[in-house]
Design an enzyme around this catalytic site. Structure first.
Site, PDB file in Angstrom:
ATOM      1  N   HIS A   1       0.754  -1.273  -0.079  1.00 28.33           N
ATOM      2  CA  HIS A   1      -0.094  -0.018   0.240  1.00 28.33           C
ATOM      3  C   HIS A   1       0.825   1.310   0.009  1.00 28.33           C
ATOM      4  O   HIS A   1       2.025   1.297   0.622  1.00 28.33           O
ATOM      5  CB  HIS A   1      -0.849   0.084   1.247  1.00 28.33           C
TER       6      HIS A   1
ATOM      7  N   GLU B   1      -3.500   2.824  -7.083  1.00 23.58           N
ATOM      8  CA  GLU B   1      -3.868   3.752  -6.410  1.00 23.58           C
ATOM      9  C   GLU B   1      -2.422   4.882  -6.695  1.00 23.58           C
ATOM     10  O   GLU B   1      -1.598   5.102  -5.873  1.00 23.58           O
ATOM     11  CB  GLU B   1      -3.816   3.343  -4.860  1.00 23.58           C
TER      12      GLU B   1
ATOM     13  N   GLY C   1      -6.579   9.734   0.241  1.00 21.35           N
ATOM     14  CA  GLY C   1      -6.625  10.223   1.491  1.00 21.35           C
ATOM     15  C   GLY C   1      -7.088  11.903   1.610  1.00 21.35           C
ATOM     16  O   GLY C   1      -7.402  12.181   0.419  1.00 21.35           O
TER      17      GLY C   1
ATOM     18  N   SER D   1      -9.500   8.264  -3.423  1.00 17.49           N
ATOM     19  CA  SER D   1     -10.553   9.536  -3.246  1.00 17.49           C
ATOM     20  C   SER D   1     -11.786   8.907  -4.081  1.00 17.49           C
ATOM     21  O   SER D   1     -12.579   9.618  -4.858  1.00 17.49           O
ATOM     22  CB  SER D   1     -10.215  10.424  -3.685  1.00 17.49           C
TER      23      SER D   1
END
Ligand code: 13P
Length: 265
Positions: free
Chosen positions: A97, A169, A175, A215
Site C-alpha cells: 500500500h 492507487e 486520502g 478518493s
C-alpha cells in the site's frame, strides 16, 4: 458481464468493536448482492482480525490483512507472518500500500518477497501500485507502474494468477488531501497495467483484476466502474460507514450493468 470487485482498507482507524459492528452491518446490508457478479472484501487492522474472521466466515465477505512479513517465523520484532495470517483463516493480504511504501519506506524488492510468500502460503495477494504526484508531473507514470509490477511480480509463476489482484492507487489521489484521478486517466493507466501483466505472465495475465483506489466517492464511483479496464473499486473514507459503502456499491453495479447491457444491445 465481468465480475466486479469492491473492497475497503480500514487503515488505522477502527477498533475491534467498531470493526465488528461495521462488518455485521455491511454483511446484513449486502446479503442479497449476487456474489457471482461481485466480490466484497474488507481489510481491517491486525488487532481486529481474529474477531472479524469469526464474523466473516461463510458470510460471502473476504477478509484481508494490511501487511505481512515474508518470513514464516524468526527474529522480526513487530512483524506478522503468513503462518499467523493463515491461522486466522484470512483470504487475502494487501502488499505495498502507498502508505507502506511512503511512510514506512518499503521497497519494490521487499514487496516482491512478500508477494511470493503470500502466494506460496495460498493467500490472495492484492499488490498496490501507484506513482507520486511528482513522478506524474515528469511524465514518468508508465515507467513507475511498469517497474512496480515487474519487480513486484518478479519470479512469480503464472500458476498463481487466480490468486493475484492489483490495485492502482495514484499516491496523489489517496486520502484527505488527495485529488481523485479522472476516469479517463485511470482507464489509461489500467490499460497499461493490463498490458504489463500480459507481458509478465502471458495473455492469462489480463485476467488479473485491476482495481482503482484513491478518493473513490459516490461522485466518481459510477464513471470509474464503467471504464473497460477498471475491474473494481478499492475505497477508503467513502466506505467506512456500512450504509454509505453499500449505497456506493449498488449504484456502481447498476451503472456498470446499464453500460454493459447497452454494449450487448
Ligand atoms: P481514500 O479512498 O480515503 O482516498 O483511500 C484510498 C486507499 O488508500 C485505499 O487503500
Amino acid at each position: 458481464m465481468k465480475k466486479l470487485y469492491f473492497g475497503s482498507n480500514l487503515k488505522m482507524y477502527k477498533t475491534i468493536r467498531e470493526t465488528t459492528e461495521y462488518l455485521q452491518e455491511l454483511i446484513r446490508r449486502t446479503e442479497d448482492l449476487d456474489r457471482n457478479e461481485m466480490e466484497l472484501f474488507i481489510i481491517p487492522s491486525f488487532t481486529s482480525l481474529a474477531d472479524a474472521a469469526k464474523i466473516a466466515r461463510q458470510k460471502q465477505l473476504l477478509l484481508g490483512a494490511q501487511n505481512m512479513c515474508w518470513e514464516e517465523q524468526g527474529q522480526f520484532t513487530g512483524e506478522v507472518s503468513p503462518i499467523m495470517l493463515n491461522e486466522l483463516g484470512l483470504d487475502l493480504v494487501m502488499i505495498g500500500h502507498s502508505e507502506r511504501r511512503h511512510v514506512f519506506l518499503e521497497t519494490d524488492a521487499q514487496e516482491n518477497q512478500k508477494v511470493k510468500s503470500a502466494l506460496e502460503h495460498g493467500m490472495k495477494t492484492l499488490l498496490c501500485i501507484g506513482e507520486t504526484g511528482e513522478q506524474k508531473q515528469y511524465g514518468l507514470s508508465p515507467e513507475v507502474l511498469r517497474t512496480q509490477l515487474k519487480i513486484g511480480f518478479y519470479g512469480v509463476s503464472p500458476e498463481h494468477i487466480p490468486n493475484i489482484w492489483v490495485a492502482y492507487e495514484p499516491v496523489w489521489s489517496i486520502g484527505v488531501n488527495g485529488i481523485p484521478a479522472s476516469s479517463e486517466y485511470a482507464e489509461e493507466m489500467h490499460k497499461l497495467i493490463k498490458e504489463t501483466l500480459a507481458e509478465i505472465f502471458g495473455e492469462e495475465g489480463r485476467k488479473i483484476p485491476v482495481l482503482y483506489g484513491g478518493s473513490v466517492s459516490p461522485q466518481n464511483a459510477d464513471e470509474m466502474i464503467v471504464k473497460p479496464s477498471v475491474d473494481g473499486l478499492f475505497v477508503g473514507r467513502s466506505a467506512w460507514e456500512a450504509g454509505k459503502f453499500d449505497a456506493l456499491i449498488r449504484s456502481a453495479m447498476e451503472a456498470y450493468k446499464k453500460v454493459s447491457t447497452c454494449m450487448v444491445g
